[in-house]
Design a protein around this motif. Structure first.
Motif, PDB file in Angstrom:
ATOM      1  N   ILE A   1      -6.974  -3.566  -1.435  1.00 63.95           N
ATOM      2  CA  ILE A   1      -5.814  -4.444  -1.324  1.00 63.95           C
ATOM      3  C   ILE A   1      -5.123  -4.281   0.020  1.00 63.95           C
ATOM      4  O   ILE A   1      -5.082  -3.190   0.588  1.00 63.95           O
ATOM      5  N   VAL A   2      -4.625  -5.404   0.546  1.00 70.46           N
ATOM      6  CA  VAL A   2      -3.728  -5.384   1.694  1.00 70.46           C
ATOM      7  C   VAL A   2      -2.336  -5.694   1.160  1.00 70.46           C
ATOM      8  O   VAL A   2      -2.097  -6.788   0.641  1.00 70.46           O
ATOM      9  N   PHE A   3      -1.424  -4.713   1.278  1.00 71.92           N
ATOM     10  CA  PHE A   3      -0.093  -4.876   0.719  1.00 71.92           C
ATOM     11  C   PHE A   3       0.785  -5.747   1.615  1.00 71.92           C
ATOM     12  O   PHE A   3       0.513  -5.924   2.810  1.00 71.92           O
ATOM     13  N   GLN A   4       1.854  -6.250   1.022  1.00 73.51           N
ATOM     14  CA  GLN A   4       2.763  -7.148   1.719  1.00 73.51           C
ATOM     15  C   GLN A   4       3.364  -6.498   2.962  1.00 73.51           C
ATOM     16  O   GLN A   4       3.583  -7.161   3.975  1.00 73.51           O
ATOM     17  N   ASP A   5       3.645  -5.188   2.896  1.00 72.14           N
ATOM     18  CA  ASP A   5       4.274  -4.502   4.037  1.00 72.14           C
ATOM     19  C   ASP A   5       3.233  -3.831   4.942  1.00 72.14           C
ATOM     20  O   ASP A   5       3.592  -3.038   5.815  1.00 72.14           O
ATOM     21  N   TYR A   6       1.946  -4.143   4.710  1.00 74.08           N
ATOM     22  CA  TYR A   6       0.808  -3.658   5.507  1.00 74.08           C
ATOM     23  C   TYR A   6       0.476  -2.192   5.270  1.00 74.08           C
ATOM     24  O   TYR A   6      -0.676  -1.805   5.323  1.00 74.08           O
ATOM     25  N   ALA A   7       1.488  -1.319   5.039  1.00 69.99           N
ATOM     26  CA  ALA A   7       1.276   0.111   4.763  1.00 69.99           C
ATOM     27  C   ALA A   7       0.420   0.782   5.833  1.00 69.99           C
ATOM     28  O   ALA A   7      -0.481   1.564   5.531  1.00 69.99           O
ATOM     29  N   LEU A   8       0.718   0.502   7.091  1.00 71.68           N
ATOM     30  CA  LEU A   8       0.009   1.128   8.205  1.00 71.68           C
ATOM     31  C   LEU A   8       0.656   2.467   8.572  1.00 71.68           C
ATOM     32  O   LEU A   8       1.820   2.711   8.263  1.00 71.68           O
ATOM     33  N   PHE A   9      -0.115   3.315   9.254  1.00 70.95           N
ATOM     34  CA  PHE A   9       0.384   4.624   9.655  1.00 70.95           C
ATOM     35  C   PHE A   9       1.051   4.509  11.028  1.00 70.95           C
ATOM     36  O   PHE A   9       0.369   4.285  12.030  1.00 70.95           O
ATOM     37  N   PRO A  10       2.372   4.680  11.107  1.00 70.10           N
ATOM     38  CA  PRO A  10       3.078   4.448  12.375  1.00 70.10           C
ATOM     39  C   PRO A  10       2.733   5.444  13.474  1.00 70.10           C
ATOM     40  O   PRO A  10       2.915   5.153  14.659  1.00 70.10           O
ATOM     41  N   ASN A  11       2.247   6.619  13.102  1.00 72.90           N
ATOM     42  CA  ASN A  11       1.930   7.645  14.095  1.00 72.90           C
ATOM     43  C   ASN A  11       0.532   7.493  14.683  1.00 72.90           C
ATOM     44  O   ASN A  11       0.155   8.232  15.602  1.00 72.90           O
ATOM     45  N   LEU A  12      -0.259   6.538  14.166  1.00 70.31           N
ATOM     46  CA  LEU A  12      -1.608   6.307  14.659  1.00 70.31           C
ATOM     47  C   LEU A  12      -1.679   4.980  15.404  1.00 70.31           C
ATOM     48  O   LEU A  12      -0.942   4.042  15.084  1.00 70.31           O
ATOM     49  N   ASN A  13      -2.581   4.906  16.387  1.00 75.34           N
ATOM     50  CA  ASN A  13      -2.748   3.624  17.063  1.00 75.34           C
ATOM     51  C   ASN A  13      -3.557   2.664  16.181  1.00 75.34           C
ATOM     52  O   ASN A  13      -4.012   3.029  15.086  1.00 75.34           O
ATOM     53  N   ALA A  14      -3.710   1.448  16.650  1.00 76.79           N
ATOM     54  CA  ALA A  14      -4.358   0.414  15.838  1.00 76.79           C
ATOM     55  C   ALA A  14      -5.780   0.800  15.458  1.00 76.79           C
ATOM     56  O   ALA A  14      -6.187   0.644  14.296  1.00 76.79           O
ATOM     57  N   TYR A  15      -6.540   1.331  16.412  1.00 77.94           N
ATOM     58  CA  TYR A  15      -7.939   1.675  16.126  1.00 77.94           C
ATOM     59  C   TYR A  15      -8.041   2.780  15.081  1.00 77.94           C
ATOM     60  O   TYR A  15      -8.861   2.695  14.163  1.00 77.94           O
ATOM     61  N   ARG A  16      -7.209   3.791  15.185  1.00 84.37           N
ATOM     62  CA  ARG A  16      -7.270   4.897  14.227  1.00 84.37           C
ATOM     63  C   ARG A  16      -6.799   4.442  12.845  1.00 84.37           C
ATOM     64  O   ARG A  16      -7.262   4.966  11.834  1.00 84.37           O
ATOM     65  N   ASN A  17      -5.882   3.480  12.797  1.00 80.91           N
ATOM     66  CA  ASN A  17      -5.519   2.886  11.514  1.00 80.91           C
ATOM     67  C   ASN A  17      -6.716   2.166  10.902  1.00 80.91           C
ATOM     68  O   ASN A  17      -6.995   2.317   9.714  1.00 80.91           O
ATOM     69  N   ILE A  18      -7.418   1.398  11.715  1.00 77.98           N
ATOM     70  CA  ILE A  18      -8.559   0.618  11.222  1.00 77.98           C
ATOM     71  C   ILE A  18      -9.643   1.524  10.659  1.00 77.98           C
ATOM     72  O   ILE A  18     -10.244   1.242   9.620  1.00 77.98           O
ATOM     73  N   THR A  19      -9.905   2.618  11.331  1.00 77.98           N
ATOM     74  CA  THR A  19     -11.022   3.494  10.949  1.00 77.98           C
ATOM     75  C   THR A  19     -10.603   4.671  10.070  1.00 77.98           C
ATOM     76  O   THR A  19     -11.430   5.533   9.768  1.00 77.98           O
ATOM     77  N   TYR A  20      -9.367   4.701   9.646  1.00 71.41           N
ATOM     78  CA  TYR A  20      -8.842   5.850   8.903  1.00 71.41           C
ATOM     79  C   TYR A  20      -9.670   6.153   7.655  1.00 71.41           C
ATOM     80  O   TYR A  20     -10.025   7.295   7.381  1.00 71.41           O
ATOM     81  N   GLY A  21      -9.981   5.128   6.871  1.00 74.35           N
ATOM     82  CA  GLY A  21     -10.705   5.335   5.623  1.00 74.35           C
ATOM     83  C   GLY A  21     -12.126   5.824   5.817  1.00 74.35           C
ATOM     84  O   GLY A  21     -12.726   6.411   4.904  1.00 74.35           O
ATOM     85  N   LEU A  22     -12.685   5.616   7.020  1.00 71.91           N
ATOM     86  CA  LEU A  22     -14.065   6.020   7.284  1.00 71.91           C
ATOM     87  C   LEU A  22     -14.206   7.533   7.472  1.00 71.91           C
ATOM     88  O   LEU A  22     -15.325   8.041   7.489  1.00 71.91           O
ATOM     89  N   LYS A  23     -13.071   8.226   7.604  1.00 73.51           N
ATOM     90  CA  LYS A  23     -13.168   9.685   7.746  1.00 73.51           C
ATOM     91  C   LYS A  23     -13.771  10.315   6.494  1.00 73.51           C
ATOM     92  O   LYS A  23     -14.524  11.287   6.590  1.00 73.51           O
ATOM     93  N   ASN A  24     -13.442   9.762   5.346  1.00 76.19           N
ATOM     94  CA  ASN A  24     -13.959  10.302   4.079  1.00 76.19           C
ATOM     95  C   ASN A  24     -15.253   9.624   3.646  1.00 76.19           C
ATOM     96  O   ASN A  24     -16.022  10.193   2.870  1.00 76.19           O
TER      97      ASN A  24
END
Length: 250
Positions: free
Chosen positions: A77-100
């Motif tokens: 799901i993509v939530f209404q408020d996006y729920a992005l990590f403010p301390n990470l740049n755009a690329y690290r947000n995009i690839t965050y789930g791939l760490k696991n």
């Protein structure tokens, strides 16, 4: 691909959903539309697996997933408020789930998706440096790299307007078709639902008022609620709807 059979949901003795039955086809874009309190978000949460139905079945790919945990369904799901990590740049947000789960998407697939969403120039930016439309595209990319079986969007365009809104609508449609990705969207905006979706589910007081193509809803509203909600309650002008569907309104 996804079937709901007589889904009911009761909270504190109040019936929120009353016998919802429908089929959503593989690769289809379906919007769930209705006024506040109609059961839109509850239905989305049931599909995602955040909560269980009080009664009824959810069938996905011919398997009963009614009691399957959210993390095992493979929906994102993509939530209404996006729920992005403010301390990470755009690329690290995009690839965050791939760490696991690093093997879900290759670097080439991630780069292709970034290019498709027009994010190549924004990858090093922090989240607070991005516009609303750019944040929405980052949130979409972060979800899509995980290759969800179904993509769920909660009011994806509510914070956007004008050209940016139309651009995101076009990208959602392009992605859904290019990846044959079944997409379910919750929205309160009739114009958004009618121009974005293959079919629209209109809810009222926990029941289905109509589940049809946009053209059928405009030309053959099944009851006065559908007609009033589409054309009057949210002040969508008939001439705008008329032009959207090639002048076929009767």
């Amino acid at each position: 691909m996804l079937t709901l059979n007589n889904i009911k949901k009761v909270y504190d003795g109040v019936e929120i959903l009353r016998g919802i039955s429908l089929d959503i086809e593989d690769g289809e874009i379906v919007s769930i539309l209705g006024p506040s309190g109609s059961g839109k978000t509850t239905l989305l949460n049931l599909i995602l697996g955040i909560t269980d139905p009080t009664d009824g079945q959810i069938i996905f790919d011919n398997k009963d997933i009614t009691k399957v945990a959210m993390e095992k369904r493979g929906f994102n799901i993509v939530f209404q408020d996006y729920a992005l990590f403010p301390n990470l740049n755009a690329y690290r947000n995009i690839t965050y789930g791939l760490k696991n789960k690093p093997n879900i998407s290759t670097k080439e697939e991630v780069d292709e998706l970034i290019e498709l969403l027009g994010l190549s120039k924004h990858l090093d930016k922090k989240i607070d440096q991005l516009s609303g439309g750019q944040k929405q595209r980052v949130a979409l990319a972060r979800t899509l790299v995980m290759k969800p079986k179904i993509l769920l969007l909660d009011e994806p365009l509510s914070a956007l307007d004008g050209v940016i809104k139309e651009s995101i609508k076009d990208r959602i449609k392009t992605i859904a078709k290019e990846y044959n990705l079944t997409t379910i969207i919750v929205t309160h905006d009739p114009e958004e639902a009618l121009t974005l979706s293959d079919r629209v589910l209109i809810l009222n007081e926990g029941k289905i008022s109509q589940y049809s193509t946009p053209d059928e809803i405009i030309n053959d509203p099944k009851n006065n609620f559908v007609k009033d909600f589409i054309l009057n309650q949210l002040e969508i002008k008939k001439e705008n709807i008329f032009s959207l569907f090639g002048g076929c309104y009767v």
